[in-house]
Design a protein around this motif. Structure first.
Motif, PDB file in Angstrom:
ATOM      1  N   SER A  29       0.870  -1.184   0.000  1.00 37.89           N
ATOM      2  CA  SER A  29       0.000   0.000   0.000  1.00 37.89           C
ATOM      3  C   SER A  29       0.908   1.235   0.000  1.00 37.89           C
ATOM      4  O   SER A  29       2.121   1.122   0.117  1.00 37.89           O
ATOM      5  CB  SER A  29      -0.903  -0.001   1.242  1.00 37.89           C
ATOM      6  OG  SER A  29      -0.117   0.097   2.411  1.00 37.89           O
ATOM      7  N   ALA A  30       0.277   2.393  -0.116  1.00 39.20           N
ATOM      8  CA  ALA A  30       1.058   3.630  -0.061  1.00 39.20           C
ATOM      9  C   ALA A  30       1.706   3.749   1.322  1.00 39.20           C
ATOM     10  O   ALA A  30       1.135   3.328   2.322  1.00 39.20           O
ATOM     11  CB  ALA A  30       0.163   4.834  -0.320  1.00 39.20           C
ATOM     12  N   PHE A  31       2.896   4.327   1.364  1.00 36.57           N
ATOM     13  CA  PHE A  31       3.598   4.490   2.632  1.00 36.57           C
ATOM     14  C   PHE A  31       2.755   5.300   3.617  1.00 36.57           C
ATOM     15  O   PHE A  31       2.678   4.975   4.800  1.00 36.57           O
ATOM     16  CB  PHE A  31       4.960   5.154   2.407  1.00 36.57           C
ATOM     17  CG  PHE A  31       5.796   5.233   3.643  1.00 36.57           C
ATOM     18  CD1 PHE A  31       6.389   4.102   4.167  1.00 36.57           C
ATOM     19  CD2 PHE A  31       5.981   6.443   4.297  1.00 36.57           C
ATOM     20  CE1 PHE A  31       7.161   4.164   5.316  1.00 36.57           C
ATOM     21  CE2 PHE A  31       6.748   6.521   5.438  1.00 36.57           C
ATOM     22  CZ  PHE A  31       7.343   5.375   5.956  1.00 36.57           C
ATOM     23  N   SER A  32       2.086   6.336   3.104  1.00 35.83           N
ATOM     24  CA  SER A  32       1.255   7.175   3.985  1.00 35.83           C
ATOM     25  C   SER A  32       0.091   6.379   4.572  1.00 35.83           C
ATOM     26  O   SER A  32      -0.281   6.571   5.719  1.00 35.83           O
ATOM     27  CB  SER A  32       0.742   8.396   3.227  1.00 35.83           C
ATOM     28  OG  SER A  32      -0.052   8.000   2.130  1.00 35.83           O
ATOM     29  N   SER A  33      -0.483   5.466   3.788  1.00 36.51           N
ATOM     30  CA  SER A  33      -1.570   4.621   4.296  1.00 36.51           C
ATOM     31  C   SER A  33      -1.063   3.716   5.411  1.00 36.51           C
ATOM     32  O   SER A  33      -1.732   3.533   6.431  1.00 36.51           O
ATOM     33  CB  SER A  33      -2.160   3.758   3.182  1.00 36.51           C
ATOM     34  OG  SER A  33      -2.770   4.569   2.220  1.00 36.51           O
ATOM     35  N   TRP A  34       0.107   3.149   5.202  1.00 35.48           N
ATOM     36  CA  TRP A  34       0.697   2.292   6.220  1.00 35.48           C
ATOM     37  C   TRP A  34       0.958   3.093   7.499  1.00 35.48           C
ATOM     38  O   TRP A  34       0.662   2.640   8.598  1.00 35.48           O
ATOM     39  CB  TRP A  34       1.996   1.675   5.682  1.00 35.48           C
ATOM     40  CG  TRP A  34       2.750   0.924   6.719  1.00 35.48           C
ATOM     41  CD1 TRP A  34       2.517  -0.346   7.160  1.00 35.48           C
ATOM     42  CD2 TRP A  34       3.855   1.417   7.480  1.00 35.48           C
ATOM     43  NE1 TRP A  34       3.415  -0.671   8.141  1.00 35.48           N
ATOM     44  CE2 TRP A  34       4.254   0.384   8.363  1.00 35.48           C
ATOM     45  CE3 TRP A  34       4.544   2.614   7.501  1.00 35.48           C
ATOM     46  CZ2 TRP A  34       5.308   0.533   9.246  1.00 35.48           C
ATOM     47  CZ3 TRP A  34       5.595   2.757   8.376  1.00 35.48           C
ATOM     48  CH2 TRP A  34       5.973   1.736   9.239  1.00 35.48           C
ATOM     49  N   MET A  35       1.507   4.312   7.334  1.00 33.72           N
ATOM     50  CA  MET A  35       1.782   5.148   8.505  1.00 33.72           C
ATOM     51  C   MET A  35       0.497   5.475   9.261  1.00 33.72           C
ATOM     52  O   MET A  35       0.456   5.406  10.492  1.00 33.72           O
ATOM     53  CB  MET A  35       2.468   6.459   8.081  1.00 33.72           C
ATOM     54  CG  MET A  35       3.920   6.310   7.758  1.00 33.72           C
ATOM     55  SD  MET A  35       4.707   7.864   7.264  1.00 33.72           S
ATOM     56  CE  MET A  35       4.312   8.951   8.616  1.00 33.72           C
ATOM     57  N   TYR A  36      -0.545   5.837   8.504  1.00 31.05           N
ATOM     58  CA  TYR A  36      -1.839   6.149   9.121  1.00 31.05           C
ATOM     59  C   TYR A  36      -2.359   4.947   9.898  1.00 31.05           C
ATOM     60  O   TYR A  36      -2.880   5.078  10.999  1.00 31.05           O
ATOM     61  CB  TYR A  36      -2.828   6.528   8.028  1.00 31.05           C
ATOM     62  CG  TYR A  36      -3.376   7.929   8.093  1.00 31.05           C
ATOM     63  CD1 TYR A  36      -2.816   8.913   8.888  1.00 31.05           C
ATOM     64  CD2 TYR A  36      -4.488   8.270   7.332  1.00 31.05           C
ATOM     65  CE1 TYR A  36      -3.329  10.190   8.921  1.00 31.05           C
ATOM     66  CE2 TYR A  36      -5.009   9.553   7.360  1.00 31.05           C
ATOM     67  CZ  TYR A  36      -4.424  10.501   8.155  1.00 31.05           C
ATOM     68  OH  TYR A  36      -4.948  11.766   8.177  1.00 31.05           O
ATOM     69  N   ARG A  37      -2.234   3.776   9.314  1.00 31.02           N
ATOM     70  CA  ARG A  37      -2.729   2.555   9.946  1.00 31.02           C
ATOM     71  C   ARG A  37      -2.002   2.295  11.254  1.00 31.02           C
ATOM     72  O   ARG A  37      -2.620   1.996  12.274  1.00 31.02           O
ATOM     73  CB  ARG A  37      -2.550   1.380   8.981  1.00 31.02           C
ATOM     74  CG  ARG A  37      -3.109   0.080   9.471  1.00 31.02           C
ATOM     75  CD  ARG A  37      -4.515  -0.070   8.952  1.00 31.02           C
ATOM     76  NE  ARG A  37      -5.138  -1.230   9.513  1.00 31.02           N
ATOM     77  CZ  ARG A  37      -5.413  -2.325   8.836  1.00 31.02           C
ATOM     78  NH1 ARG A  37      -5.144  -2.399   7.567  1.00 31.02           N
ATOM     79  NH2 ARG A  37      -5.999  -3.319   9.430  1.00 31.02           N
ATOM     80  N   VAL A  38      -0.684   2.389  11.247  1.00 30.37           N
ATOM     81  CA  VAL A  38       0.096   2.200  12.472  1.00 30.37           C
ATOM     82  C   VAL A  38      -0.303   3.251  13.509  1.00 30.37           C
ATOM     83  O   VAL A  38      -0.517   2.941  14.688  1.00 30.37           O
ATOM     84  CB  VAL A  38       1.618   2.253  12.185  1.00 30.37           C
ATOM     85  CG1 VAL A  38       2.425   2.285  13.481  1.00 30.37           C
ATOM     86  CG2 VAL A  38       2.042   1.072  11.318  1.00 30.37           C
ATOM     87  N   THR A 108     -10.642   5.671   4.524  1.00 32.50           N
ATOM     88  CA  THR A 108     -10.929   5.307   5.913  1.00 32.50           C
ATOM     89  C   THR A 108     -10.941   3.792   6.060  1.00 32.50           C
ATOM     90  O   THR A 108     -10.394   3.247   7.021  1.00 32.50           O
ATOM     91  CB  THR A 108     -12.273   5.911   6.366  1.00 32.50           C
ATOM     92  OG1 THR A 108     -12.199   7.334   6.283  1.00 32.50           O
ATOM     93  CG2 THR A 108     -12.601   5.519   7.795  1.00 32.50           C
ATOM     94  N   GLY A 109     -11.564   3.124   5.101  1.00 35.97           N
ATOM     95  CA  GLY A 109     -11.583   1.663   5.129  1.00 35.97           C
ATOM     96  C   GLY A 109     -10.192   1.072   5.097  1.00 35.97           C
ATOM     97  O   GLY A 109      -9.884   0.113   5.815  1.00 35.97           O
ATOM     98  N   ILE A 110      -9.330   1.638   4.260  1.00 33.51           N
ATOM     99  CA  ILE A 110      -7.942   1.167   4.181  1.00 33.51           C
ATOM    100  C   ILE A 110      -7.251   1.348   5.530  1.00 33.51           C
ATOM    101  O   ILE A 110      -6.557   0.454   6.014  1.00 33.51           O
ATOM    102  CB  ILE A 110      -7.180   1.907   3.057  1.00 33.51           C
ATOM    103  CG1 ILE A 110      -7.714   1.471   1.690  1.00 33.51           C
ATOM    104  CG2 ILE A 110      -5.676   1.666   3.168  1.00 33.51           C
ATOM    105  CD1 ILE A 110      -7.218   2.324   0.528  1.00 33.51           C
ATOM    106  N   GLN A 111      -7.458   2.512   6.145  1.00 33.06           N
ATOM    107  CA  GLN A 111      -6.803   2.795   7.421  1.00 33.06           C
ATOM    108  C   GLN A 111      -7.259   1.842   8.522  1.00 33.06           C
ATOM    109  O   GLN A 111      -6.471   1.439   9.365  1.00 33.06           O
ATOM    110  CB  GLN A 111      -7.074   4.238   7.866  1.00 33.06           C
ATOM    111  CG  GLN A 111      -6.572   5.294   6.924  1.00 33.06           C
ATOM    112  CD  GLN A 111      -5.105   5.155   6.594  1.00 33.06           C
ATOM    113  OE1 GLN A 111      -4.305   4.846   7.455  1.00 33.06           O
ATOM    114  NE2 GLN A 111      -4.764   5.353   5.341  1.00 33.06           N
ATOM    115  N   LEU A 112      -8.556   1.503   8.506  1.00 31.42           N
ATOM    116  CA  LEU A 112      -9.110   0.675   9.581  1.00 31.42           C
ATOM    117  C   LEU A 112      -9.154  -0.807   9.232  1.00 31.42           C
ATOM    118  O   LEU A 112      -9.502  -1.633  10.075  1.00 31.42           O
ATOM    119  CB  LEU A 112     -10.518   1.171   9.942  1.00 31.42           C
ATOM    120  CG  LEU A 112     -10.595   2.589  10.499  1.00 31.42           C
ATOM    121  CD1 LEU A 112     -12.035   2.989  10.745  1.00 31.42           C
ATOM    122  CD2 LEU A 112      -9.777   2.715  11.772  1.00 31.42           C
TER     123      LEU A 112
END
Length: 141
Positions: A29-38, A108-112
């Motif tokens: 996934s995008a690095f920013s998405s991964w960061m948001y998820r963490v 939002t779905g990707i993040q959660l």
């Protein structure tokens, strides 16, 4: 987090978790998405720990900003809103804050880690729950 010290602590914890988790980043996934998820997972864990502690923020002792224009109506609305938010679970809080940030249902779905459709359903239910909490508190605009 309600007070500046807790926000700084959470920020540090997020940075630590990002550092620890980086070797597991696979680039799917995008690095920013991964960061948001963490970050969101760390924040949710922090909220769960906070909930276990019994020291809850006391709005009666909060001090008003001295140099800003003061609107008592908006202040009351924000106070009620944040008191209501505190009654939501971690995922519901995340949904509301992502919504307030303007994140799409897809992002939002990707993040959660849930589907876009599930985000829509959960967000609508959370908004309704928030309205009910605000009504119970006794405030309607």
């Amino acid at each position: 987090m309600d007070n500046p010290e807790d926000r700084k602590d959470l920020q540090q914890e997020i940075i630590i978790q990002l550092w620890k988790s980086y070797p597991k980043f696979k680039g799917e996934s995008a690095f920013s998405s991964w960061m948001y998820r963490v970050a969101i997972n760390t924040a949710i864990s922090s909220f769960k720990k906070e909930k276990r502690r019994s020291d809850v923020y006391n709005y009666n002792t909060a001090k008003e900003p001295e140099q800003e224009d003061y609107d008592p109506e908006k202040d009351q609305q924000l106070e009620v809103f944040y008191r209501a938010i505190q009654q939501l679970n971690g995922v519901e809080k995340a949904l509301i804050f992502y919504f307030m940030e303007g994140l799409s249902h897809r992002d939002t779905g990707i993040q959660l880690g849930i589907s876009e459709g599930n985000v829509r359903v959960k967000l609508n239910r959370t908004k309704e729950k928030l309205q009910q909490i605000i009504k119970k508190i006794g405030y309607e605009s």
